[in-house]
Design an enzyme around this catalytic site. Structure first.
Site, PDB file in Angstrom:
ATOM      1  N   GLU A 260       0.729  -1.081   0.072  1.00  0.00           N
ATOM      2  CA  GLU A 260      -0.049   0.258   0.019  1.00  0.00           C
ATOM      3  C   GLU A 260       0.858   1.338   0.102  1.00  0.00           C
ATOM      4  O   GLU A 260       0.409   2.286  -0.701  1.00  0.00           O
ATOM      5  CB  GLU A 260      -0.798   0.008   1.234  1.00  0.00           C
ATOM      6  CG  GLU A 260      -1.722   1.205   1.361  1.00  0.00           C
ATOM      7  CD  GLU A 260      -2.892   1.061   2.350  1.00  0.00           C
ATOM      8  OE1 GLU A 260      -3.349   2.099   2.956  1.00  0.00           O
ATOM      9  OE2 GLU A 260      -2.874  -0.201   3.080  1.00  0.00           O
ATOM     10  N   ASP A 261       1.967   1.269   0.808  1.00  0.00           N
ATOM     11  CA  ASP A 261       2.820   2.362   0.802  1.00  0.00           C
ATOM     12  C   ASP A 261       4.138   2.484   0.228  1.00  0.00           C
ATOM     13  O   ASP A 261       4.703   3.502   0.312  1.00  0.00           O
ATOM     14  CB  ASP A 261       3.061   2.562   2.530  1.00  0.00           C
ATOM     15  CG  ASP A 261       1.686   2.689   3.287  1.00  0.00           C
ATOM     16  OD1 ASP A 261       0.735   3.186   2.444  1.00  0.00           O
ATOM     17  OD2 ASP A 261       1.870   2.463   4.510  1.00  0.00           O
TER      18      ASP A 261
END
Length: 761
Positions: free
Chosen positions: A98-99
């Protein structure tokens, strides 16, 4: 020199960070190595170093290195849930996709398919599967459930993630705190409860309570602290004869005091409208014993129970046997309520060490995976199967979807029997219709009634534990829209709504065909503009509703419809109708409004695009008339509140504990803002107080005297009934704030014979 000093400070800071991270990771390793799991340290080391490198240089809002969050989540998974290496690796990697620039495919290549599948389930999705207007929270939660159906560890790690986020929530702005706390209370705490994670469930509830109602939370914590010594004395005096009896029996045991959690205390105070002093079950006693063998542990529980009843009198209606029929989340124990020598009822929970471990950690401590799946014959498997069925027919609306899922999270259960004597676990309060859909969708959709204990009952009949139920069906019977009003389970509601939606689509299609044929017969085409004109002509906002009305023959097309279309057509492209004329009238209307400030002040407040949602919005006597106060909770000054930005960018004000607000926080958290009162006792608010008591001459006179003469409060309406010596009264008042309501309630409590006094929200 300054540059050298700066670099030295940065280097020292990095060294401190590295030391902090290394110490945290060592705690994680120590926790894993002390567990009974196979020692797959190499892959955990690999996951840690990979995640550390991926999150390098990134910090959380609290200022600590970001990698501390995945380590903390992994530690909760290992230490508090008892999960193994696959879960620990997945927890360490859960934010990488996600990051950072790494993909799920990268995770699969390096760590294998199973870890990649779990990480993918934990990765938030962009856009949303309900459409552009739906909330990302609901969409992400649906994805989580879809993956959870294949591997339960996905939801377990997500709960660990949420628990750590709640433990570190103080670094977030207030609007984010309300959003995250609301989601936690509405979805994740019930999930933890449903999975048997009782300890985590309590902590999630208490942390949510702490951020949503900080004053009440601190008050209860302080009261618990000041009454601790009294409880300790009660515990020692109450358990002394129990210890003596268990020692004589030769039992290996441990006695623990269970203190009711602050959130549970507060909820009881709200629901029962009582004070802290009036709650008598804050203390409970747990007897945790080591059985001679697994086969004898249930018998030994009952032997302990018999020994207790020889010491204390037991409450006949408060015995709870979850030994032979455990709760669906795996909870097993024998609960009995005993009268202490001090004249106070005390609940005693009898459980073996194994039962206690399941009560604290849920099935997580015992699950054995078969290719990532749960044993087919377990209660958990049945629950997951129900979740899958709900996901097969998802609600198009985000809030409806979350409501449907939440219905399936309540753990209060009853046991119902089929005609053949097979036992089925059902939610408390369920109906015969719910039972029919629980057996099979076909049975539910064609049922006409039921026999409960051989007696004919309607489908809306509520079942009790121990009922034997036979469902009666007919092939000519079909799902009725009214069924949704008394269906209570997630499965029944989901299936009924799905069938009704399919039926509606068929009716709408028939209505659309009717309209097309009608227009073709008059030499016209079925166009969007023609549909819009007819919708407006019949005062129907959505084309789908118009088609449905046509399909149901509620609207019969005729000459007037053709006249309307031809008249509009002759006017060419000119916009007609009141709604369409508004843009052309705006310039004139604006001039009028500019000259009339009083009228302008009554216009609803519109949240501007540059509105800072991280700062609180203050409600004062000047702007309160431009805000919306829905009837669901009727907040007044002194209530803990929040703001919600609706679809028209208007601002709704809700109490933070309002049921509607709970759904909004879970479904549309990005529209939540912090709202605070800044009133100066110039505006009156409606408040309603309900009273019950023992009727006597002069009681009403005392009530009105306290409110009008003593407190000088304006009564708007007073309704009193007296039946069989019971006084029942409702008073509608005009007050400035919540404090004034509490002063009135406290004053009324001093009147003898008034037994229950509470505010109606």
């Amino acid at each position: 020199m300054d540059e050298i000093n700066q670099k030295a400070k940065e280097a020292e800071h990095e060294t401190d960070d590295d030391r902090m991270v290394d110490e945290a990771y060592q705690r994680l390793l120590n926790s894993y190595l002390s567990s009974p799991h196979r020692k797959k340290v190499d892959i955990i080391n690999k996951a840690f170093h990979f995640a550390r490198q991926a999150h390098k240089g990134v910090r959380r809002l609290s200022g600590e290195p970001y990698i501390m969050h995945p380590i903390s989540v992994a530690l909760i998974a290992s230490e508090e849930m008892g999960l193994g290496s696959t879960s620990i690796c997945s927890a360490l990697l859960h934010d990488v996709v996600e990051d950072t620039d790494y993909t799920v495919e990268d995770i699969e290549t390096i760590f294998g398919q199973k870890i990649a599948q779990i990480v993918d389930g934990l990765t938030k999705i962009s856009g949303g599967i309900f459409g552009d207007k739906a909330s990302a929270q609901a969409a992400n939660f649906k994805k989580l459930l879809l993956t959870m159906s294949d591997d339960i560890r996905v939801i377990l790690i997500k709960i660990c993630d949420r628990l750590h986020n709640m433990r570190t929530l103080s670094s977030q702005p207030a609007n984010k705190q309300y959003k995250i706390a609301g989601e936690t209370l509405y979805i994740y705490a019930p999930l933890a409860n449903r999975l048997g994670l009782n300890k985590i469930k309590n902590e999630l509830e208490d942390l949510s309570f702490k951020y949503e109602h900080p004053t009440e939370y601190e008050n209860i914590k302080n009261r618990l602290a000041t009454t601790e010594q009294t409880r300790n004395i009660l515990f020692e005096e109450f358990t002394a004869p129990i210890r003596e009896a268990l020692d004589k029996m030769g039992m290996q045991y441990e006695l623990r005091a269970r203190i009711k959690a602050p959130y549970s205390i507060w909820m009881k105070m709200q629901n029962k409208n009582v004070t802290f002093k009036e709650i008598y079950d804050i203390l409970a006693v747990r007897i945790i014993f080591t059985p001679k063998s697994l086969e004898t542990e249930i018998d030994e529980c009952f032997k302990i129970y018999v020994a207790l009843t020889k010491i204390y009198v037991s409450h006949p209606d408060r015995m709870r046997d979850w030994l032979n029929h455990p709760k669906a989340n795996g909870y097993q124990a024998l609960h009995v309520t005993l009268m202490s020598k001090q004249g106070q009822w005390v609940e005693v929970q009898i459980r073996s060490q194994r039962m206690n471990e399941i009560a604290e950690q849920g099935f997580a401590a015992h699950w054995k995976y078969k290719a990532g799946e749960v044993a087919e014959d377990s209660e958990l498997s049945n629950w997951l199967h129900t979740i899958k069925e709900i996901l097969d027919d998802p609600q198009p609306d985000a809030m409806d979807f979350l409501d449907t899922i939440k219905l399936n999270l309540f753990a209060s259960e009853i046991f119902v029997f089929t005609p053949k004597g097979e036992i089925r676990t059902m939610p408390s309060g369920c109906t015969a219709l719910d039972f029919a859909f629980q057996i099979h969708t076909f049975l539910g959709s064609h049922c006409i009634g039921a026999k409960v204990n051989h007696k004919l009952v309607p489908l809306s009949h509520r079942l009790q534990s121990g009922d034997q139920v036979e469902i009666l069906t007919s092939k000519s019977q079909h799902v009725d829209p009214s069924w949704i009003n008394f269906a209570t389970t997630a499965k029944a509601k989901g299936k009924i709504q799905a069938i009704l939606r399919r039926n509606d689509r068929e009716i709408q299609k028939a209505g659309e065909n009717t309209l097309r044929e009608f227009l073709e017969n008059h030499g016209l085409e079925l166009t969007t503009s023609a549909i819009d004109r007819l919708c407006e002509f019949h005062d129907i906002q959505k084309p789908e509703k118009f088609f449905q009305a046509l399909g149901n023959k509620n609207i019969i097309l005729g000459d007037k419809d053709i006249d309307e279309l031809l008249e509009r057509k002759q006017k060419g492209s000119q916009k007609t109708g009141w709604r369409r004329l508004v843009p052309f009238l705006n310039s004139e209307k604006k001039k009028e409004k500019d000259t009339n400030k009083a009228e302008e002040a009554s216009e609803p407040f519109v949240v501007p695009k540059d509105f800072n949602r991280k700062k609180p919005f203050f409600i004062n006597d000047g702007n309160i008339g431009r805000l919306f106060f829905p009837k669901c909770c009727r907040p007044i000054p002194g209530d803990d509140i929040l703001g919600f930005i609706d679809n028209k960018n208007h601002l709704e004000i809700h109490r933070r504990d309002c049921d509607v607000a709970a759904k909004l926080k879970s479904s549309f958290g990005n529209r939540i803002i912090d709202a605070k009162w800044d009133m100066h006792r110039q505006t009156f608010f409606d408040a309603t107080i309900h009273m019950t008591g023992i009727d006597r001459i002069g009681l009403l006179n005392e009530v009105t005297g306290v409110i009008s003469s003593q407190l000088n409060v304006n009564m708007q309406k007073l309704i009193v009934t007296c039946n069989d010596g019971i006084f029942d009264g409702t008073i509608e008042l005009k007050v400035y704030d919540r404090h004034e309501v509490q002063v009135i309630i406290d004053a009324l409590k001093d009147i003898s014979d008034l037994k229950e006094i509470q505010q109606i929200v």
